[in-house]
Scaffold this motif. Sequence first.
Motif, PDB file in Angstrom:
ATOM      1  N   TYR A 119       0.876  -1.263  -0.064  1.00 22.23           N
ATOM      2  CA  TYR A 119       0.090  -0.014  -0.032  1.00 22.23           C
ATOM      3  C   TYR A 119       0.781   1.415  -0.039  1.00 22.23           C
ATOM      4  CZ  TYR A 119      -4.680  -2.021   0.676  1.00 22.23           C
ATOM      5  OH  TYR A 119      -5.628  -2.692   0.562  1.00 22.23           O
ATOM      6  N   VAL A 120       2.095   1.173   0.762  1.00 24.89           N
ATOM      7  CA  VAL A 120       2.885   2.239   1.047  1.00 24.89           C
ATOM      8  C   VAL A 120       3.491   2.563  -0.341  1.00 24.89           C
ATOM      9  CG1 VAL A 120       4.996   3.338   1.976  1.00 24.89           C
ATOM     10  CG2 VAL A 120       3.211   2.407   3.460  1.00 24.89           C
ATOM     11  N   GLN A 121       4.052   1.664  -1.061  1.00 19.71           N
ATOM     12  CA  GLN A 121       4.258   1.746  -2.486  1.00 19.71           C
ATOM     13  C   GLN A 121       3.562   2.295  -3.443  1.00 19.71           C
ATOM     14  OE1 GLN A 121       7.703   1.332  -3.179  1.00 19.71           O
ATOM     15  NE2 GLN A 121       8.196   0.946  -1.283  1.00 19.71           N
ATOM     16  N   TRP A 122       2.317   1.885  -3.385  1.00 16.82           N
ATOM     17  CA  TRP A 122       1.249   2.515  -4.286  1.00 16.82           C
ATOM     18  C   TRP A 122       0.921   3.914  -4.071  1.00 16.82           C
ATOM     19  CZ3 TRP A 122      -0.170   1.460  -8.952  1.00 16.82           C
ATOM     20  CH2 TRP A 122       0.003   0.077  -9.565  1.00 16.82           C
ATOM     21  N   TYR A 123       1.005   4.209  -2.772  1.00 13.66           N
ATOM     22  CA  TYR A 123       0.774   5.638  -2.275  1.00 13.66           C
ATOM     23  C   TYR A 123       1.956   6.427  -2.758  1.00 13.66           C
ATOM     24  CZ  TYR A 123       1.852   9.725   0.562  1.00 13.66           C
ATOM     25  OH  TYR A 123       2.195  10.992   0.901  1.00 13.66           O
ATOM     26  N   ARG A 124       3.148   5.860  -2.545  1.00 18.14           N
ATOM     27  CA  ARG A 124       4.422   6.806  -3.294  1.00 18.14           C
ATOM     28  C   ARG A 124       4.279   7.043  -4.836  1.00 18.14           C
ATOM     29  NH1 ARG A 124       8.993   3.719   0.164  1.00 18.14           N
ATOM     30  NH2 ARG A 124       8.685   4.616   1.964  1.00 18.14           N
ATOM     31  N   ARG A 125       3.830   5.866  -5.673  1.00 17.15           N
ATOM     32  CA  ARG A 125       3.525   5.929  -7.002  1.00 17.15           C
ATOM     33  C   ARG A 125       2.391   7.085  -7.419  1.00 17.15           C
ATOM     34  NH1 ARG A 125       3.620  -0.015  -7.223  1.00 17.15           N
ATOM     35  NH2 ARG A 125       5.503  -0.803  -7.556  1.00 17.15           N
ATOM     36  N   TYR A 126       1.445   7.028  -6.453  1.00 18.56           N
ATOM     37  CA  TYR A 126       0.416   7.878  -6.615  1.00 18.56           C
ATOM     38  C   TYR A 126       0.890   9.531  -6.530  1.00 18.56           C
ATOM     39  CZ  TYR A 126      -4.162  10.282  -5.869  1.00 18.56           C
ATOM     40  OH  TYR A 126      -5.037  11.123  -5.951  1.00 18.56           O
ATOM     41  N   VAL A 127       1.513   9.697  -5.451  1.00 20.32           N
ATOM     42  CA  VAL A 127       2.198  10.887  -5.341  1.00 20.32           C
ATOM     43  C   VAL A 127       3.114  11.355  -6.410  1.00 20.32           C
ATOM     44  CG1 VAL A 127       3.517  12.518  -3.807  1.00 20.32           C
ATOM     45  CG2 VAL A 127       1.714  11.017  -2.811  1.00 20.32           C
ATOM     46  N   ARG A 128       3.912  10.704  -6.896  1.00 20.11           N
ATOM     47  CA  ARG A 128       4.968  10.875  -7.755  1.00 20.11           C
ATOM     48  C   ARG A 128       4.357  10.972  -9.234  1.00 20.11           C
ATOM     49  NH1 ARG A 128       8.521   6.778  -5.181  1.00 20.11           N
ATOM     50  NH2 ARG A 128       7.629   5.667  -6.630  1.00 20.11           N
ATOM     51  N   HIS A 129       3.216  10.279  -9.397  1.00 18.14           N
ATOM     52  CA  HIS A 129       2.577  10.484 -10.737  1.00 18.14           C
ATOM     53  C   HIS A 129       2.119  12.082 -11.010  1.00 18.14           C
ATOM     54  CE1 HIS A 129       0.183   9.432 -14.105  1.00 18.14           C
ATOM     55  NE2 HIS A 129      -0.934   9.775 -13.624  1.00 18.14           N
ATOM     56  N   PHE A 130       1.708  12.793  -9.704  1.00 16.71           N
ATOM     57  CA  PHE A 130       0.961  13.925  -9.839  1.00 16.71           C
ATOM     58  C   PHE A 130       2.139  14.923  -9.356  1.00 16.71           C
ATOM     59  CE2 PHE A 130      -2.614  11.183  -9.885  1.00 16.71           C
ATOM     60  CZ  PHE A 130      -3.388  11.873 -10.955  1.00 16.71           C
ATOM     61  N   GLY A 131       3.415  14.751  -9.584  1.00 13.94           N
ATOM     62  CA  GLY A 131       4.391  15.573  -9.223  1.00 13.94           C
ATOM     63  C   GLY A 131       4.655  16.187  -7.894  1.00 13.94           C
ATOM     64  N   ARG A 132       4.314  15.107  -6.916  1.00 14.63           N
ATOM     65  CA  ARG A 132       4.565  15.142  -5.652  1.00 14.63           C
ATOM     66  C   ARG A 132       3.571  15.992  -5.041  1.00 14.63           C
ATOM     67  NH1 ARG A 132       8.881  12.387  -3.605  1.00 14.63           N
ATOM     68  NH2 ARG A 132      10.547  11.997  -5.036  1.00 14.63           N
ATOM     69  N   ARG A 133       2.316  16.483  -5.664  1.00 13.84           N
ATOM     70  CA  ARG A 133       1.453  17.315  -4.994  1.00 13.84           C
ATOM     71  C   ARG A 133       0.732  16.451  -3.976  1.00 13.84           C
ATOM     72  NH1 ARG A 133      -2.765  18.204  -9.687  1.00 13.84           N
ATOM     73  NH2 ARG A 133      -4.135  19.008  -7.933  1.00 13.84           N
ATOM     74  N   HIS A 134       0.272  17.207  -2.731  1.00 12.40           N
ATOM     75  CA  HIS A 134      -0.295  16.646  -1.829  1.00 12.40           C
ATOM     76  C   HIS A 134      -1.875  15.921  -2.092  1.00 12.40           C
ATOM     77  CE1 HIS A 134      -1.989  15.804   2.367  1.00 12.40           C
ATOM     78  NE2 HIS A 134      -0.815  16.018   2.674  1.00 12.40           N
ATOM     79  N   PRO A 135      -1.808  14.682  -1.680  1.00 12.36           N
ATOM     80  CA  PRO A 135      -3.405  13.991  -1.994  1.00 12.36           C
ATOM     81  C   PRO A 135      -4.419  14.974  -1.861  1.00 12.36           C
ATOM     82  CG  PRO A 135      -1.752  12.351  -1.426  1.00 12.36           C
ATOM     83  CD  PRO A 135      -1.250  13.867  -0.989  1.00 12.36           C
ATOM     84  N   ARG A 136      -4.369  15.750  -0.779  1.00 13.50           N
ATOM     85  CA  ARG A 136      -5.434  16.560  -0.346  1.00 13.50           C
ATOM     86  C   ARG A 136      -5.825  17.565  -1.345  1.00 13.50           C
ATOM     87  NH1 ARG A 136      -3.582  19.026   4.659  1.00 13.50           N
ATOM     88  NH2 ARG A 136      -3.917  16.758   5.715  1.00 13.50           N
ATOM     89  N   GLU A 137      -4.965  17.957  -2.259  1.00 10.31           N
ATOM     90  CA  GLU A 137      -5.288  19.022  -3.243  1.00 10.31           C
ATOM     91  C   GLU A 137      -5.684  18.274  -4.387  1.00 10.31           C
ATOM     92  OE1 GLU A 137      -1.090  20.569  -4.206  1.00 10.31           O
ATOM     93  OE2 GLU A 137      -0.752  21.381  -2.345  1.00 10.31           O
ATOM     94  N   MET A 138      -5.822  17.023  -4.394  1.00  6.46           N
ATOM     95  CA  MET A 138      -6.542  16.313  -5.586  1.00  6.46           C
ATOM     96  C   MET A 138      -7.723  15.797  -5.265  1.00  6.46           C
ATOM     97  SD  MET A 138      -3.135  14.468  -6.937  1.00  6.46           S
ATOM     98  CE  MET A 138      -2.166  14.147  -5.415  1.00  6.46           C
ATOM     99  N   GLY A 139      -8.361  15.243  -6.149  1.00  2.00           N
ATOM    100  CA  GLY A 139      -9.830  14.777  -6.099  1.00  2.00           C
ATOM    101  C   GLY A 139     -10.127  13.385  -6.774  1.00  2.00           C
ATOM    102  N   ALA A 140     -11.484  13.117  -7.009  1.00  2.00           N
ATOM    103  CA  ALA A 140     -11.825  12.060  -7.490  1.00  2.00           C
ATOM    104  C   ALA A 140     -11.347  11.797  -9.160  1.00  2.00           C
ATOM    105  CB  ALA A 140     -13.274  11.688  -7.516  1.00  2.00           C
ATOM    106  N   GLU A 141     -11.367  12.978  -9.726  1.00  2.00           N
ATOM    107  CA  GLU A 141     -10.623  12.972 -11.073  1.00  2.00           C
ATOM    108  C   GLU A 141      -9.346  12.522 -11.319  1.00  2.00           C
ATOM    109  OE1 GLU A 141      -9.610  16.558 -14.187  1.00  2.00           O
ATOM    110  OE2 GLU A 141     -11.760  16.486 -13.139  1.00  2.00           O
ATOM    111  N   GLN A 142      -8.446  12.695 -10.127  1.00  2.00           N
ATOM    112  CA  GLN A 142      -7.048  12.294 -10.351  1.00  2.00           C
ATOM    113  C   GLN A 142      -6.966  10.976  -9.987  1.00  2.00           C
ATOM    114  OE1 GLN A 142      -7.761  15.321  -8.973  1.00  2.00           O
ATOM    115  NE2 GLN A 142      -6.758  16.605 -10.332  1.00  2.00           N
ATOM    116  N   ILE A 143      -7.834  10.549  -8.945  1.00  2.84           N
ATOM    117  CA  ILE A 143      -7.843   9.146  -8.537  1.00  2.84           C
ATOM    118  C   ILE A 143      -8.076   8.050  -9.837  1.00  2.84           C
ATOM    119  CG2 ILE A 143      -9.095   7.338  -7.261  1.00  2.84           C
ATOM    120  CD1 ILE A 143      -9.326   9.611  -4.957  1.00  2.84           C
ATOM    121  N   THR A 144      -9.094   8.555 -10.649  1.00  5.12           N
ATOM    122  CA  THR A 144      -9.557   7.966 -11.781  1.00  5.12           C
ATOM    123  C   THR A 144      -8.470   7.783 -12.769  1.00  5.12           C
ATOM    124  OG1 THR A 144     -11.863   8.528 -11.236  1.00  5.12           O
ATOM    125  CG2 THR A 144     -11.284   7.902 -13.562  1.00  5.12           C
ATOM    126  N   GLU A 145      -7.748   9.168 -12.902  1.00  2.48           N
ATOM    127  CA  GLU A 145      -6.579   9.196 -13.847  1.00  2.48           C
ATOM    128  C   GLU A 145      -5.477   8.192 -13.581  1.00  2.48           C
ATOM    129  OE1 GLU A 145      -3.093  12.225 -15.025  1.00  2.48           O
ATOM    130  OE2 GLU A 145      -5.004  13.070 -14.607  1.00  2.48           O
TER     131      GLU A 145
END
Length: 75
Positions: free
Chosen positions: A26-52
């Motif tokens: 889970y932590v590895q997937w979390y890191r991939r998620y954050v890196r995918h969006f240029g290290r933006r905090h997940p709080r700044e993102m929403g369902a659209e980014q999760i879908t992407e």
Amino acid sequence: REAKLEDQLRGALRRRQMSPRTEETYVQWYRRYVRHFGRRHPREMGAEQITEFDSHASSGVSRPAGFASLSLSRA
């Protein structure tokens, strides 16, 4: 001082009594998620980014079954 988000994730997984290997996955997937969006905090993102990210990540890579629901529970 508030704990880092990754530490909060680890704490939540431990409270759910996840195995250490599952926690690390889970932590590895979390890191991939954050890196995918240029290290933006997940709080700044929403369902659209999760879908992407889900679309991006589904290109032949397996991931934990509950990853999307865990992500959405914090969105």
